[in-house]
Structures are given as structure tokens and as C-alpha cells.
Scaffold this active site. Structure first.
Site, PDB file in Angstrom:
ATOM      1  N   CYS A 116     -42.392 -95.097  81.287  1.00 50.65           N
ATOM      2  CA  CYS A 116     -42.172 -96.529  81.412  1.00 50.65           C
ATOM      3  C   CYS A 116     -42.922 -97.232  82.287  1.00 50.65           C
ATOM      4  O   CYS A 116     -43.184 -98.393  82.160  1.00 50.65           O
ATOM      5  CB  CYS A 116     -40.799 -97.008  81.300  1.00 50.65           C
ATOM      6  SG  CYS A 116     -39.976 -96.187  79.981  1.00 50.65           S
ATOM      7  N   HIS A 255     -40.308-104.407  82.482  1.00 50.65           N
ATOM      8  CA  HIS A 255     -40.115-103.441  81.443  1.00 50.65           C
ATOM      9  C   HIS A 255     -38.916-103.814  80.716  1.00 50.65           C
ATOM     10  O   HIS A 255     -38.092-103.884  81.025  1.00 50.65           O
ATOM     11  CB  HIS A 255     -40.297-102.042  82.039  1.00 50.65           C
ATOM     12  CG  HIS A 255     -39.998-100.932  81.055  1.00 50.65           C
ATOM     13  ND1 HIS A 255     -40.606-100.635  79.895  1.00 50.65           N
ATOM     14  CD2 HIS A 255     -38.791-100.187  81.096  1.00 50.65           C
ATOM     15  CE1 HIS A 255     -40.046 -99.663  79.381  1.00 50.65           C
ATOM     16  NE2 HIS A 255     -39.077 -99.375  79.821  1.00 50.65           N
ATOM     17  N   ASN A 285     -37.466-100.563  73.292  1.00 48.25           N
ATOM     18  CA  ASN A 285     -38.274 -99.881  74.378  1.00 48.25           C
ATOM     19  C   ASN A 285     -39.334 -99.266  73.659  1.00 48.25           C
ATOM     20  O   ASN A 285     -39.380 -98.254  73.231  1.00 48.25           O
ATOM     21  CB  ASN A 285     -37.294 -99.073  75.175  1.00 48.25           C
ATOM     22  CG  ASN A 285     -38.033 -98.484  76.540  1.00 48.25           C
ATOM     23  OD1 ASN A 285     -39.229 -98.660  76.691  1.00 48.25           O
ATOM     24  ND2 ASN A 285     -37.287 -97.698  77.216  1.00 48.25           N
TER      25      ASN A 285
HETATM   26  O1  UT7 Z   1     -37.134 -97.177  79.879  1.00 42.49           O
HETATM   27  C1  UT7 Z   1     -36.958 -95.846  80.684  1.00 42.49           C
HETATM   28  C2  UT7 Z   1     -35.607 -96.038  81.415  1.00 42.49           C
HETATM   29  N1  UT7 Z   1     -34.492 -95.901  80.513  1.00 42.49           N
HETATM   30  C3  UT7 Z   1     -33.546 -97.039  80.835  1.00 42.49           C
HETATM   31  O2  UT7 Z   1     -33.587 -97.604  81.513  1.00 42.49           O
HETATM   32  C4  UT7 Z   1     -32.178 -96.782  79.883  1.00 42.49           C
HETATM   33  C5  UT7 Z   1     -31.020 -96.925  80.542  1.00 42.49           C
HETATM   34  N2  UT7 Z   1     -29.691 -96.592  80.172  1.00 42.49           N
HETATM   35  C6  UT7 Z   1     -29.199 -97.452  79.258  1.00 42.49           C
HETATM   36  O3  UT7 Z   1     -29.797 -98.620  78.953  1.00 42.49           O
HETATM   37  C7  UT7 Z   1     -27.859 -97.409  78.848  1.00 42.49           C
HETATM   38  O4  UT7 Z   1     -27.139 -96.428  79.562  1.00 42.49           O
HETATM   39  C8  UT7 Z   1     -27.358 -97.063  77.450  1.00 42.49           C
HETATM   40  C9  UT7 Z   1     -27.844 -98.243  76.520  1.00 42.49           C
HETATM   41  C10 UT7 Z   1     -28.317 -95.759  76.992  1.00 42.49           C
HETATM   42  C11 UT7 Z   1     -25.901 -96.749  77.407  1.00 42.49           C
HETATM   43  O5  UT7 Z   1     -25.125 -97.632  77.668  1.00 42.49           O
HETATM   44  P1  UT7 Z   1     -23.826 -97.568  78.774  1.00 42.49           P
HETATM   45  O6  UT7 Z   1     -23.264 -99.035  78.773  1.00 42.49           O
HETATM   46  O7  UT7 Z   1     -24.607 -96.781  79.736  1.00 42.49           O
HETATM   47  O8  UT7 Z   1     -22.974 -96.671  77.721  1.00 42.49           O
HETATM   48  P2  UT7 Z   1     -22.616 -95.209  78.218  1.00 42.49           P
HETATM   49  O9  UT7 Z   1     -23.627 -94.249  78.026  1.00 42.49           O
HETATM   50  O10 UT7 Z   1     -21.710 -95.466  79.388  1.00 42.49           O
HETATM   51  O11 UT7 Z   1     -21.453 -94.809  76.913  1.00 42.49           O
HETATM   52  C12 UT7 Z   1     -20.226 -95.773  76.689  1.00 42.49           C
HETATM   53  C13 UT7 Z   1     -19.622 -95.165  75.278  1.00 42.49           C
HETATM   54  C14 UT7 Z   1     -19.375 -93.706  75.307  1.00 42.49           C
HETATM   55  O12 UT7 Z   1     -18.312 -93.347  74.667  1.00 42.49           O
HETATM   56  P3  UT7 Z   1     -16.979 -93.218  75.606  1.00 42.49           P
HETATM   57  O13 UT7 Z   1     -17.459 -91.935  76.190  1.00 42.49           O
HETATM   58  O14 UT7 Z   1     -16.736 -94.371  76.280  1.00 42.49           O
HETATM   59  O15 UT7 Z   1     -16.029 -92.807  74.219  1.00 42.49           O
HETATM   60  C15 UT7 Z   1     -20.824 -93.299  74.359  1.00 42.49           C
HETATM   61  O16 UT7 Z   1     -20.259 -92.131  73.574  1.00 42.49           O
HETATM   62  O17 UT7 Z   1     -20.464 -95.802  74.295  1.00 42.49           O
HETATM   63  C16 UT7 Z   1     -20.612 -94.471  73.540  1.00 42.49           C
HETATM   64  N3  UT7 Z   1     -22.247 -94.605  72.981  1.00 42.49           N
HETATM   65  C17 UT7 Z   1     -22.258 -95.144  71.923  1.00 42.49           C
HETATM   66  N4  UT7 Z   1     -21.271 -95.790  70.774  1.00 42.49           N
HETATM   67  C18 UT7 Z   1     -21.993 -96.664  69.724  1.00 42.49           C
HETATM   68  C19 UT7 Z   1     -23.245 -94.269  73.304  1.00 42.49           C
HETATM   69  N5  UT7 Z   1     -24.064 -94.618  72.591  1.00 42.49           N
HETATM   70  C20 UT7 Z   1     -23.478 -95.226  71.526  1.00 42.49           C
HETATM   71  C21 UT7 Z   1     -24.044 -96.051  70.324  1.00 42.49           C
HETATM   72  N6  UT7 Z   1     -23.242 -96.710  69.606  1.00 42.49           N
HETATM   73  N7  UT7 Z   1     -25.555 -95.909  69.917  1.00 42.49           N
END
Ligand code: UT7
Length: 328
Positions: A116, A255, A285
């Protein structure tokens, strides 16, 4: 020194026609529109559906538009730097395919892999080619067909990415251009965001394909934490080095990985939301393409002399910022 600064004289882009909505993703994985929008800011993304087209096609289209915008013909280009993590082939470089197709007969070209942060690394290096006097016109492209390496059964990643390309033409000029850059790499966290197989360490085999190791993997929560800190820190670093306050900055071009990361960066920089380029809602992204896509979308709102901070964070880990004074 000022006479040898690299200025952006043309901007181009390419977006595939097909729009994949959050609703459509609901039919592939257990997710929903509300979750995706509130956690990421993404409503839809573009997908290059044609199986015969790849990153080089989007890069070519963006490059031609940038050349046209600059009023530069392809045979005047001295070098092509193409940032991507989704090259058409491992080799030859996608830049070579683009060089041929656009007719840049006097250019050499190569790909740059910095995920990225790829476009920022490419832009600063293209800028140094101009400043050194070794090149007069450089084409800098950021292009990624992320749908080729995204696992559409993994809800933690497939909702994030889209396909696109953006390009700029760099030339020597006065009164602005690339003033400064700061780049960082930390290979300690190489597996936080990566594609496990398909390289020379784990060449593609029946087993790697069966295990979906040819798709990208991300530890989302850890990358989120690192990105939120890293993008804000590096943006502040470049502002401090150049004695810029939030008021001095006309535009932040971040980004587009997650709206929450962008908001946190703008807050730390002391920049009003109206001065932040945000189009993640429409495109998701697009890795190396996000920053030139923003420049394209906002190009009619940019004024000569605007102080612009470009900032990115991605796999590697890689991160960086560029201070650019708009001079077109
Ligand atoms: O460009 C390169 C760099 N990349 C980035 O900067 C991306 C960085 N990361 C992110 O943007 C975020 O971490 C994500 C958008 C990928 C995830 O968001 P989050 O707020 O960090 O969610 P999380 O991983 O803490 O997950 C929270 C919950 C989990 O469920 P439990 O364990 O709390 O029951 C996940 O399993 O959300 C669940 N979850 C989803 N639910 C519905 C994860 N993905 C999804 C989904 N839909 N697509």
C-alpha cells in the site's frame, strides 16, 4: 535546486466498470452492509471481471490518460515505475508490458513492490530521477487487481479490497513539486499482511492451492493498530520537518484502507475533515492505486501552491509520507 524539483504535470486513472456492492458480498460470506460500512467506511468496490485483463490493462489505461493530461507523448518518457503487488506475471515486470502497449519506446521500466506504500515509494524515487537530471519525464503508476489474490470465502479480507489504477507524469519544474519524503520499512512484521505462497520460498503446488495460500492473509486487528499509529506518526514527522501546521496543509491524501485509520490520522495532524481526500466508500482499498485515484478525483479542486501531504501504510510493513506543493 528549485529548477530541478519534480512536479506532477498529468494525472490519470482507470476503474473497472463492474461495481461489487456490500450486498453482493453478503451472498459469499457471513457479513452485512452495516458491519462493513461502520467498520471500514466501504460501500462498494470495483472488480475487473474480464479474465483476459489484468493489472497491466488498468495501468495502461491510467498511463495513457495521465500522458494526455500532461500533454506528453509516450516516446518522451524516460522511465516507468509501476507499483503493484499483483503483477500480471512474477516476471517480466508489468512495467515492461505497459511500456510496449503505450509505445514508450525510449523508456526503461520496472515494478516496485511495497504494497500500500508502493505509489509513495515510486513517486519519491521518480522524483529523485528528475532531481538528479538523469530523467526528464517519468511515468509513475500505482495499479492493483486485488480481486486476483483475495479469497472470496474469507470475510475478514474480501470486503476490503478493490481493483483500480492511477498514474502521474513527473517532469522538472519550478515553484513546487516533491519537496520532501519520509519512508520506513519494518520486516519484523512481514507476516502480518502477506501472500504465503506463489513466490520462490513456497512455489505454487497442489497443496498450496488447496490450502488457499495463494491468497492474501492479514491479521487485521494488528495491522489496524500499527497503521493507525504509523500513518499518523509519519504524517506528523513530515509536517514537523517542514514546519507545517494543520492550517498550512491544504490537503491530506491518505491511503484508503479504513476510514477509521484516515480519521485518526487527520485528527492527529490537526486537519479539518473537508481537507481530507476520502473515496474509500466507492472503491475500497485498491492498494497501490488509492493515492493517485484520490489525486485524480480531486484534481479540479487543487490550486497552485497547495501544500499536500500524501501518507500511506501497508504490508512489509511499509509506511511513508510525501510533502508535495501543487504546481500544475
Ligand atoms: O492497506 C493495508 C493495510 N490494511 C489495513 O490497514 C487494514 C487494517 N485492519 C482493518 O481495517 C480492520 O482490522 C478490519 C476492517 C479488517 C476489521 O475490523 P476490526 O474492527 O478490527 O474487527 P475485528 O477484526 O476486531 O473483528 C471484530 C468482529 C469479530 O468477531 P468476534 O470475534 O468479535 O465475534 C470478527 O470475526 O467482527 C467479525 N468480523 C466480521 N463480521 C462481519 C470480521 N470480519 C467481518 C465481516 N463481517 N466482514
Amino acid at each position: 535546486m528549485t529548477s530541478k524539483r519534480a512536479i506532477i504535470t498529468g494525472v490519470g486513472h482507470y476503474l473497472p466498470e463492474y461495481v461489487m456492492s456490500n450486498k453482493e458480498l453478503e451472498s459469499y460470506v457471513d457479513t452485512n452492509d452495516e458491519w462493513i460500512r461502520s467498520r471500514t467506511g466501504i460501500s462498494e468496490r470495483r472488480i475487473l471481471k474480464d479474465p483476459d485483463k489484468a493489472t497491466s490493462y488498468m495501468a495502461e489505461r491510467a498511463a495513457l490518460e495521465a500522458l494526455d493530461d500532461a500533454g506528453v507523448s509516450a516516446d518522451e518518457i524516460d522511465a516507468i515505475i509501476l507499483a503493484t503487488v499483483t503483477p500480471d506475471y512474477m516476471f517480466p515486470a508489468t512495467a515492461a508490458l505497459v511500456q510496449k502497449r503505450i509505445g514508450a519506446v525510449n523508456a526503461y521500466g520496472f515494478d516496485l513492490s511495497a504494497a500500500c506504500s508502493g505509489f509513495l515509494y515510486a513517486l519519491s524515487n521518480g522524483g529523485m530521477m528528475i532531481e538528479s537530471g538523469r530523467a526528464k519525464k517519468v511515468l509513475v503508476i500505482g495499479a492493483d487487481k486485488m480481486s486476483a489474490i483475495v479469497d472470496f470465502t474469507d470475510r475478514t479480507t474480501c470486503i476490503l479490497f478493490g481493483d483500480a489504477a492511477g498514474a502521474v507524469v513527473l517532469e522538472a519544474g519550478e515553484g513546487g513539486g516533491i519537496i520532501d519524503f519520509v519512508h520506513h520499512t519494518d520486516g519484523d512484521e512481514q507476516c502480518m499482511l502477506y501472500q504465503p505462497a506463489g513466490g520462490s520460498l513456497r512455489p505454487a503446488t497442489e497443496e498450496t492451492v488447496k490450502n488457499n495460500e495463494h491468497y492474501l492473509r492479514q491479521d487485521g486487528r494488528s495491522v489496524f493498530k500499527k497503521a493507525t499509529e504509523g500513518m499518523a506518526d509519519v504524517s506528523l514527522e513530515i509536517m514537523k520537518r517542514n514546519n507545517l501546521t494543520g492550517d498550512d496543509v491544504a490537503w491530506l491524501v491518505p491511503h484508503q484502507a479504513n476510514l477509521r485509520i484516515i480519521d485518526a490520522t487527520a485528527r492527529r495532524m490537526g486537519i479539518d475533515k473537508e481537507k481530507v481526500m476520502i473515496n474509500i466508500g466507492k472503491y475500497g482499498n485498491t492498494t497501490a492505486a488509492t493515492i493517485p485515484l484520490c489525486l485524480y478525483d480531486w484534481k479540479d479542486q487543487l490550486s497552485k501552491g497547495d501544500n499536500i501531504v500524501l501518507s500511506a501504510f501497508g504490508g512489509g510493513l511499509t509506511w511513508g509520507a510525501i510533502y508535495l506543493k501543487w504546481s500544475k
